[in-house]
Design a protein around this motif. Structure first.
Motif, PDB file in Angstrom:
ATOM      1  N   GLN A 149       0.857  -1.182   0.000  1.00  0.00           N
ATOM      2  CA  GLN A 149       0.000   0.000   0.000  1.00  0.00           C
ATOM      3  C   GLN A 149       0.894   1.234   0.000  1.00  0.00           C
ATOM      4  N   ASN A 150       0.790   2.036  -1.060  1.00  0.00           N
ATOM      5  CA  ASN A 150       1.644   3.228  -1.174  1.00  0.00           C
ATOM      6  C   ASN A 150       3.113   2.910  -0.928  1.00  0.00           C
ATOM      7  N   ARG A 151       3.580   1.842  -1.571  1.00  0.00           N
ATOM      8  CA  ARG A 151       4.972   1.392  -1.489  1.00  0.00           C
ATOM      9  C   ARG A 151       5.355   0.837  -0.122  1.00  0.00           C
ATOM     10  N   VAL A 171      -2.504   2.770   9.231  1.00  0.00           N
ATOM     11  CA  VAL A 171      -2.394   3.213   7.849  1.00  0.00           C
ATOM     12  C   VAL A 171      -2.033   4.697   7.854  1.00  0.00           C
ATOM     13  N   PRO A 172      -1.423   5.182   6.774  1.00  0.00           N
ATOM     14  CA  PRO A 172      -1.016   6.598   6.742  1.00  0.00           C
ATOM     15  C   PRO A 172      -2.218   7.533   6.848  1.00  0.00           C
ATOM     16  N   LEU A 179      -9.889   7.097  -1.143  1.00  0.00           N
ATOM     17  CA  LEU A 179      -9.761   5.669  -1.447  1.00  0.00           C
ATOM     18  C   LEU A 179      -8.300   5.377  -1.742  1.00  0.00           C
ATOM     19  N   VAL A 180      -7.742   4.391  -1.049  1.00  0.00           N
ATOM     20  CA  VAL A 180      -6.337   4.024  -1.214  1.00  0.00           C
ATOM     21  C   VAL A 180      -6.256   2.559  -1.609  1.00  0.00           C
ATOM     22  N   LYS A 181      -5.466   2.270  -2.633  1.00  0.00           N
ATOM     23  CA  LYS A 181      -5.365   0.918  -3.177  1.00  0.00           C
ATOM     24  C   LYS A 181      -4.282   0.108  -2.470  1.00  0.00           C
ATOM     25  N   THR A 194      -6.680  -9.754  -6.131  1.00  0.00           N
ATOM     26  CA  THR A 194      -5.379  -9.294  -5.664  1.00  0.00           C
ATOM     27  C   THR A 194      -5.309  -7.787  -5.442  1.00  0.00           C
ATOM     28  N   ASN A 195      -6.421  -7.087  -5.628  1.00  0.00           N
ATOM     29  CA  ASN A 195      -6.478  -5.651  -5.375  1.00  0.00           C
ATOM     30  C   ASN A 195      -7.641  -5.333  -4.440  1.00  0.00           C
TER      31      ASN A 195
END
Length: 410
Positions: A149-151, A171-172, A179-181, A194-195
């Motif tokens: 998530q975000n690297r 989480v950040p 929405l964060v993938k 997978t997502n």
């Protein structure tokens, strides 16, 4: 009935057991492939051993990474600011399966096709095969999944004896409504998810908790053949008027409103229900039973046994995430939604602002008449102000009620 003597769980269970008896659920379950693998419907809950193993994470020392030979699901979730620490966090849920045995698949498909009265070579067989698959896969306990998530790398797991892992992770910081993938490169191929997306809800404002089966989706939960047909054969159909109602609700609530879709269905139906929700309803987190069955019969028992206490438990969990939210809860009369919502209203004071119950007018044909009797609702909502609950047949009549509740709650 005095309040001290009133047990919503007992009343709901009794009605559901009468529905099962009148509509011969046991006979249908025993006719399905692999239905005799267990004499006790697994939807009645985990065994004490299973609960103990999961609680104390006994599988941790034996955990192994999931591989590309496995099927991996990542579930969408909701981030919240922890009432205790003030930091953003979310429950990350993953499932790991082993791919299917083709011979067993054919047996299970044939069982469903015959139960609903179709010929073995019916054109619908391909659809049944696709939807039955997640009920067939062997679960993979003691597996971990690495997601990104975000690297940032996230270690999910290990999976428990139901093949699921649940991790509360920080989480950040992000904007409410974002929405964060999150994704994983492990366990791809047919059937994998997978997502996933994390929705940032924030701590205050409004929230919606909606039942799925026979509230927003036609499931026929009082009829075993109806459940099989609507789940494995027919195109999923929204309850008339409900997509329009939910669209209107979304239009006059803030963007960061938290939406939850709560079902007594087993998590094997996650892809099916996720696609249905995406097609007809506002984005939100799906919450399903956290047990898996290698039998379609388990679906029938999941939708008809102990649904009230299951939904109460999940709503109280949501309350620990978002205790300052003002919740509107929406359900129907076919299962135990009135009793579950009434119980949470009374035991978590001030959290639920409005209860809406769809009166399913076909209950008398496929269920039992008492589910729609006014006395049932009066008992379920005992000690709850009359303007805090509403039983409806036409979804359009709820719009002004919801608007008024929101105005009064601001």
């Amino acid at each position: 009935m005095a309040h001290n003597d009133y047990s919503p769980s007992n009343l709901a269970s009794a009605m559901q057991l009468r529905t099962r008896k009148e509509n011969k659920f046991d006979e249908i379950e025993s006719s399905l492939a692999h239905a005799k693998s267990s004499t006790v419907p697994l939807a009645q809950g985990q065994s004490r051993l299973a609960s103990w193993l999961n609680r104390f994470n006994v599988l941790q020392p034996f955990a192994k990474p999931a591989t590309n030979e496995d099927i991996v699901w990542l579930f969408d979730n909701t981030a919240y600011e922890s009432p205790r620490t003030g930091t953003w966090q979310a429950e990350f849920v993953a499932a790991v399966f082993e791919r299917e045995d083709k011979d067993t698949l054919m047996d299970m498909v044939t069982g469903v096709v015959r139960a609903v009265g179709l010929a073995d070579d019916a054109a619908e067989r391909e659809t049944v095969e696709e939807r039955v698959l997640p009920f067939l896969w062997d679960i993979r306990p003691a597996r971990t999944v690495i997601a990104t998530q975000n690297r940032k790398s996230l270690k999910l797991g290990p999976t428990n004896i139901n093949g699921l892992s649940s991790n509360e992770l920080k989480v950040p910081n992000n904007n409410r409504g974002s929405l964060v993938k999150t994704s994983t490169k492990i366990g791809g191929g047919r059937g994998s998810i997978t997502n996933m997306q994390t929705y940032y809800a924030g701590d205050d404002g409004w929230g919606i908790i909606s039942d799925i089966d026979d509230t927003i989706k036609v499931t026929m939960t009082s009829d075993p053949i109806g459940i099989l047909r609507e789940t494995f054969i027919s195109s999923p159909t929204p309850v008339p008027g409900m997509p329009e109602l939910y669209g209107q609700i979304a239009s006059f609530l803030p963007k960061d409103t938290a939406w939850f879709y709560l079902s007594a269905s087993p998590y094997n139906l996650y892809p099916f229900l996720k696609q249905f929700r995406k097609q007809y309803y506002p984005p939100g987190t799906l919450i399903l039973r956290d047990s898996s069955w290698k039998t379609v019969a388990g679906l029938l028992s999941a939708l008809t046994l102990r649904t009230e206490e299951y939904k109460v438990d999940r709503m109280k969990k949501i309350n620990t995430w978002l205790p300052k939210r003002k919740m509107i809860v929406i359900g129907d009369s076919t299962q135990s939604d009135p009793e579950a919502y009434g119980e949470v209203y009374r035991t978590v004071p001030g959290w639920i602002q409005l209860i809406l119950i769809r009166k399913a007018t076909d209950v008398a044909a496929v269920g039992i008449d008492e589910k729609n009797e006014p006395e049932r609702f009066e008992k379920a909502f005992q000690d709850i102000p009359r303007d805090a609950w509403h039983v409806f047949e036409d979804p359009a009549e709820c719009v002004e009620i919801i608007k008024r509740t929101i105005q009064e709650g601001e």
